[in-house]
Design an enzyme around this catalytic site. Structure first.
Site, PDB file in Angstrom:
ATOM      1  N   LYS A   1       2.185  -3.345   7.483  1.00 30.75           N
ATOM      2  CA  LYS A   1       2.450  -3.375   5.997  1.00 30.75           C
ATOM      3  C   LYS A   1       3.950  -3.109   5.349  1.00 30.75           C
ATOM      4  O   LYS A   1       4.675  -3.737   4.859  1.00 30.75           O
ATOM      5  CB  LYS A   1       1.529  -2.610   4.943  1.00 30.75           C
TER       6      LYS A   1
ATOM      7  N   THR B   1       0.926  -1.351   0.098  1.00 30.64           N
ATOM      8  CA  THR B   1       0.115  -0.052  -0.088  1.00 30.64           C
ATOM      9  C   THR B   1       0.981   1.143   0.034  1.00 30.64           C
ATOM     10  O   THR B   1       1.844   1.328   0.501  1.00 30.64           O
ATOM     11  CB  THR B   1      -1.065   0.007   1.280  1.00 30.64           C
TER      12      THR B   1
ATOM     13  N   GLU C   1       0.349   3.658   2.021  1.00 34.29           N
ATOM     14  CA  GLU C   1       0.281   4.024   3.238  1.00 34.29           C
ATOM     15  C   GLU C   1       1.745   4.099   4.006  1.00 34.29           C
ATOM     16  O   GLU C   1       2.061   4.483   4.807  1.00 34.29           O
ATOM     17  CB  GLU C   1      -0.528   3.595   4.168  1.00 34.29           C
TER      18      GLU C   1
HETATM   19  P1  NAD Z   1      -9.749  -7.119   2.036  1.00 35.09           P
HETATM   20  O1  NAD Z   1      -9.945  -6.886   3.467  1.00 35.09           O
HETATM   21  O2  NAD Z   1     -11.077  -7.011   1.235  1.00 35.09           O
HETATM   22  O3  NAD Z   1      -9.452  -8.869   1.781  1.00 35.09           O
HETATM   23  C1  NAD Z   1      -8.480  -9.477   2.464  1.00 35.09           C
HETATM   24  C2  NAD Z   1      -8.516 -10.854   2.420  1.00 35.09           C
HETATM   25  O4  NAD Z   1      -7.600 -11.551   3.104  1.00 35.09           O
HETATM   26  C3  NAD Z   1      -9.993 -11.525   2.660  1.00 35.09           C
HETATM   27  O5  NAD Z   1     -10.598 -12.211   2.049  1.00 35.09           O
HETATM   28  C4  NAD Z   1      -9.703 -12.033   4.185  1.00 35.09           C
HETATM   29  O6  NAD Z   1     -10.357 -13.490   4.285  1.00 35.09           O
HETATM   30  C5  NAD Z   1      -8.227 -12.817   3.842  1.00 35.09           C
HETATM   31  N1  NAD Z   1      -7.262 -12.859   4.959  1.00 35.09           N
HETATM   32  C6  NAD Z   1      -7.080 -11.956   6.047  1.00 35.09           C
HETATM   33  N2  NAD Z   1      -6.448 -12.670   6.975  1.00 35.09           N
HETATM   34  C7  NAD Z   1      -5.990 -14.022   6.506  1.00 35.09           C
HETATM   35  C8  NAD Z   1      -5.256 -14.827   7.034  1.00 35.09           C
HETATM   36  N3  NAD Z   1      -4.753 -14.906   8.006  1.00 35.09           N
HETATM   37  N4  NAD Z   1      -5.087 -16.240   6.136  1.00 35.09           N
HETATM   38  C9  NAD Z   1      -5.522 -16.085   4.963  1.00 35.09           C
HETATM   39  N5  NAD Z   1      -6.394 -15.198   4.420  1.00 35.09           N
HETATM   40  C10 NAD Z   1      -6.441 -14.024   5.211  1.00 35.09           C
HETATM   41  O7  NAD Z   1      -8.566  -6.449   1.689  1.00 35.09           O
HETATM   42  P2  NAD Z   1      -8.413  -5.713   0.171  1.00 35.09           P
HETATM   43  O8  NAD Z   1      -8.836  -4.412   0.347  1.00 35.09           O
HETATM   44  O9  NAD Z   1      -8.965  -6.630  -1.039  1.00 35.09           O
HETATM   45  O10 NAD Z   1      -6.655  -5.684   0.081  1.00 35.09           O
HETATM   46  C11 NAD Z   1      -5.969  -6.879  -0.390  1.00 35.09           C
HETATM   47  C12 NAD Z   1      -4.545  -6.481  -0.280  1.00 35.09           C
HETATM   48  O11 NAD Z   1      -4.286  -5.025  -0.873  1.00 35.09           O
HETATM   49  C13 NAD Z   1      -4.006  -6.293   1.026  1.00 35.09           C
HETATM   50  O12 NAD Z   1      -2.865  -6.760   1.232  1.00 35.09           O
HETATM   51  C14 NAD Z   1      -4.021  -4.710   1.178  1.00 35.09           C
HETATM   52  O13 NAD Z   1      -3.156  -4.249   2.130  1.00 35.09           O
HETATM   53  C15 NAD Z   1      -3.590  -4.270  -0.062  1.00 35.09           C
HETATM   54  N6  NAD Z   1      -3.952  -2.951  -0.694  1.00 35.09           N
HETATM   55  C16 NAD Z   1      -5.433  -2.574  -0.264  1.00 35.09           C
HETATM   56  C17 NAD Z   1      -5.750  -1.357  -0.918  1.00 35.09           C
HETATM   57  C18 NAD Z   1      -7.434  -0.830  -0.715  1.00 35.09           C
HETATM   58  O14 NAD Z   1      -7.466   0.384  -1.046  1.00 35.09           O
HETATM   59  N7  NAD Z   1      -8.146  -1.681  -0.456  1.00 35.09           N
HETATM   60  C19 NAD Z   1      -5.009  -0.446  -1.364  1.00 35.09           C
HETATM   61  C20 NAD Z   1      -3.562  -0.731  -1.596  1.00 35.09           C
HETATM   62  C21 NAD Z   1      -3.115  -2.126  -1.085  1.00 35.09           C
HETATM   63  O1  DAU Z   2      -4.070   4.211   0.561  1.00 32.74           O
HETATM   64  C1  DAU Z   2      -4.396   2.821   0.443  1.00 32.74           C
HETATM   65  C2  DAU Z   2      -5.288   2.296   1.446  1.00 32.74           C
HETATM   66  O2  DAU Z   2      -6.480   2.540   1.414  1.00 32.74           O
HETATM   67  C3  DAU Z   2      -5.215   0.705   1.726  1.00 32.74           C
HETATM   68  O3  DAU Z   2      -3.716   0.260   2.184  1.00 32.74           O
HETATM   69  C4  DAU Z   2      -6.308   0.401   3.028  1.00 32.74           C
HETATM   70  O4  DAU Z   2      -6.362  -1.270   2.714  1.00 32.74           O
HETATM   71  C5  DAU Z   2      -7.203   1.000   2.469  1.00 32.74           C
HETATM   72  O5  DAU Z   2      -8.380   0.694   3.600  1.00 32.74           O
HETATM   73  C6  DAU Z   2      -7.352   2.423   2.450  1.00 32.74           C
HETATM   74  O6  DAU Z   2      -7.111   3.250   3.453  1.00 32.74           O
HETATM   75  P1  DAU Z   2      -7.792   4.321   3.892  1.00 32.74           P
HETATM   76  O7  DAU Z   2      -7.879   4.440   5.476  1.00 32.74           O
HETATM   77  O8  DAU Z   2      -7.485   5.577   3.061  1.00 32.74           O
HETATM   78  O9  DAU Z   2      -9.334   4.178   3.429  1.00 32.74           O
HETATM   79  P2  DAU Z   2     -10.674   4.192   4.245  1.00 32.74           P
HETATM   80  O10 DAU Z   2     -11.422   4.061   3.244  1.00 32.74           O
HETATM   81  O11 DAU Z   2     -10.918   3.514   5.516  1.00 32.74           O
HETATM   82  O12 DAU Z   2     -10.746   5.743   4.591  1.00 32.74           O
HETATM   83  C7  DAU Z   2     -10.593   6.763   3.343  1.00 32.74           C
HETATM   84  C8  DAU Z   2     -10.572   8.241   3.979  1.00 32.74           C
HETATM   85  O13 DAU Z   2     -12.149   8.389   4.588  1.00 32.74           O
HETATM   86  C9  DAU Z   2      -9.658   8.445   5.032  1.00 32.74           C
HETATM   87  O14 DAU Z   2      -9.353   9.747   5.024  1.00 32.74           O
HETATM   88  C10 DAU Z   2     -10.598   8.085   6.315  1.00 32.74           C
HETATM   89  C11 DAU Z   2     -12.170   8.943   5.689  1.00 32.74           C
HETATM   90  N1  DAU Z   2     -13.178   8.108   6.377  1.00 32.74           N
HETATM   91  C12 DAU Z   2     -13.360   7.027   6.417  1.00 32.74           C
HETATM   92  C13 DAU Z   2     -14.337   6.077   7.175  1.00 32.74           C
HETATM   93  C14 DAU Z   2     -14.589   4.778   7.208  1.00 32.74           C
HETATM   94  C15 DAU Z   2     -14.209   8.900   7.038  1.00 32.74           C
HETATM   95  O15 DAU Z   2     -14.195   9.918   6.988  1.00 32.74           O
HETATM   96  N2  DAU Z   2     -15.449   8.170   7.407  1.00 32.74           N
HETATM   97  C16 DAU Z   2     -15.356   6.987   7.603  1.00 32.74           C
HETATM   98  O16 DAU Z   2     -16.453   6.645   8.269  1.00 32.74           O
END
Ligand code: NAD
Ligand code: DAU
Length: 351
Positions: A163, A134, A136
């Site tokens: 991470k 990520t 982050e």
């Molecule tokens: P998510 O939370 O939707 O999915 C995570 C998955 O991992 C789930 O299916 C869960 O069951 C599985 N999991 C969790 N713990 C586990 C364990 N101990 N063993 C096996 N499986 C397990 O997450 P996402 O948003 O799809 O993110 C996927 C990856 O991408 C993560 O590594 C996250 O850090 C990274 N990422 C996410 C974002 C975002 O915006 N969502 C952005 C950049 C990077």
């Molecule tokens: O930047 C990549 C990351 O983006 C990923 O690595 C993470 O897995 C993913 O969860 C996401 O992190 P953020 O913390 O940026 O995402 P989130 O959707 O939780 O929040 C986005 C922005 O919105 C953040 O500034 C917090 C704000 N927020 C979030 C929630 C859930 C609110 O204001 N209210 C809320 O209820």
């Protein structure tokens, strides 16, 4: 007949993972795709209904922190490529339970690295460990500047620290043991199948149900949003064409202040729900800020663009519209994932 190439995707029942699994299963009939997932609250096999019976797909229910089981699975299936997405992924949950993030994101990654190393250490040719990370890990930006691949790590939340730690271990295994790897650091994803604890699907669900939209702090925090299918396409490209031991930043070239994004979402939702203009905006409620809230993330994705030719395929307005339509058409999915544990999480987080 030549055996199919054996690819392990971890976390494939989650949001991003399910899009990656679908893309690989459909695009590469000569690969066998193993989706390994422990099905936490965030994992949902319903996300993969359309491909679950394909001959080149197998689901493995396993926890990446279960060392004996993971080693056995590597031995049995001889995974030549690993795309590692399994993680605890929500910042707010990491503030409430940091240790769970260390267990899965750090220890779980270590266990996968060890299993991969034990299996292939005598010959790493044509093998790859691809770690999904990520933006982050870089911490926060001020009002200007962009994260590049050389920005120093400076994580601020237990999630991003876990991470960052896993990224360091992947890199260390490359240096120390010659393990072939790539890492990508991506910005905020949005799209179909995202669990409604993250900003966009949470607010879509609340608008549908006429519930308050809890904006943290003053709402002037900035994120760089990318449509999840474009992330999956980038992952495919890096897996096949990325250079060994390289890091690539992936971003949407698409910065939004939270409050502006929420207003755009409200506008599109009013139009799609046939509600009077301004109805959803009335639900906006400013609430207590997230501790350690990073002010701004923004990615410089010029490396992946120049070296691998990747760029996002949809605009934010298009991607958001597709996303809203999906949630409106899949309200049963939303209702199913927001019962049980979700209700107690929601109460604890927002009341
Ligand atoms: P998510 O939370 O939707 O999915 C995570 C998955 O991992 C789930 O299916 C869960 O069951 C599985 N999991 C969790 N713990 C586990 C364990 N101990 N063993 C096996 N499986 C397990 O997450 P996402 O948003 O799809 O993110 C996927 C990856 O991408 C993560 O590594 C996250 O850090 C990274 N990422 C996410 C974002 C975002 O915006 N969502 C952005 C950049 C990077
Ligand atoms: O930047 C990549 C990351 O983006 C990923 O690595 C993470 O897995 C993913 O969860 C996401 O992190 P953020 O913390 O940026 O995402 P989130 O959707 O939780 O929040 C986005 C922005 O919105 C953040 O500034 C917090 C704000 N927020 C979030 C929630 C859930 C609110 O204001 N209210 C809320 O209820």
């Amino acid at each position: 007949m030549k055996p199919k190439k054996s690819i392990l995707i971890t976390g494939g029942a989650g949001f991003i993972g399910s899009h990656v699994v679908r893309l690989f299963v459909n695009k590469y009939p000569d690969y066998h795709i193993f989706n390994l997932d422990s099905l936490t609250y965030a994992g949902n096999l319903e996300n993969l209904k359309d491909i679950e019976n394909k001959p080149n797909y197998t689901f493995l229910k396993a926890d990446i922190t279960n060392e004996p089981e993971i080693h056995l699975l590597f031995k049995t299936h001889q995974f030549e490529g690993v795309i590692h997405l399994a993680a605890e992924s929500h910042v707010d949950r990491s503030i409430n339970d940091p240790l769970a993030f260390v267990k899965t994101n750090v220890i779980g990654t270590m266990i996968l690295l060890n299993a991969f190393k034990n299996l292939w250490k005598d010959d790493y040719s044509n093998k790859l460990f691809y770690h999904i990370s990520t933006d982050e890990v870089y911490g926060t930006l001020g009002e200007t500047g962009l994260f590049t691949e050389t920005t120093p790590y400076d994580p601020n939340s237990p999630y991003s620290a876990s991470k960052a730690s896993s990224d360091h271990f992947v890199r260390a295994y490359g240096e120390t043991y010659g393990l072939p790897y790539v890492i990508t650091n991506c910005s905020n994803n949005y799209g179909q199948n995202q669990f409604p604890e993250k900003l966009i699907p949470l607010f879509i669900n609340n608008i549908i149900n006429n519930k308050p939209l809890p904006v943290y702090g003053d709402g002037n925090y900035t994120r760089d949003w990318l449509y999840v299918v474009d992330h999956a396409i980038a992952i495919d490209l890096v897996f096949h064409e990325g250079k060994n031991e390289e890091t690539y930043n992936i971003g949407g070239f698409n910065e939004w202040k939270n409050i502006d994004l929420v207003k755009l979402l409200c506008k599109q939702m009013d139009e799609k729900l046939g509600r009077e203009k301004g109805t959803s905006e009335k639900l906006i409620t400013y609430v207590k800020d997230r501790p350690g809230h990073d002010l701004r993330y923004a990615i410089d994705a010029s490396k992946i663009n120049k070296e691998l030719g990747w760029k996002p395929s949809v605009t934010f307005e298009q991607g958001l519209s597709i996303t809203i339509d999906w949630y409106l058409g899949n309200q049963e999915w939303l209702n199913r994932v927001t019962t049980g544990e979700y209700q107690s999480y929601y109460k604890k987080q927002y009341q």
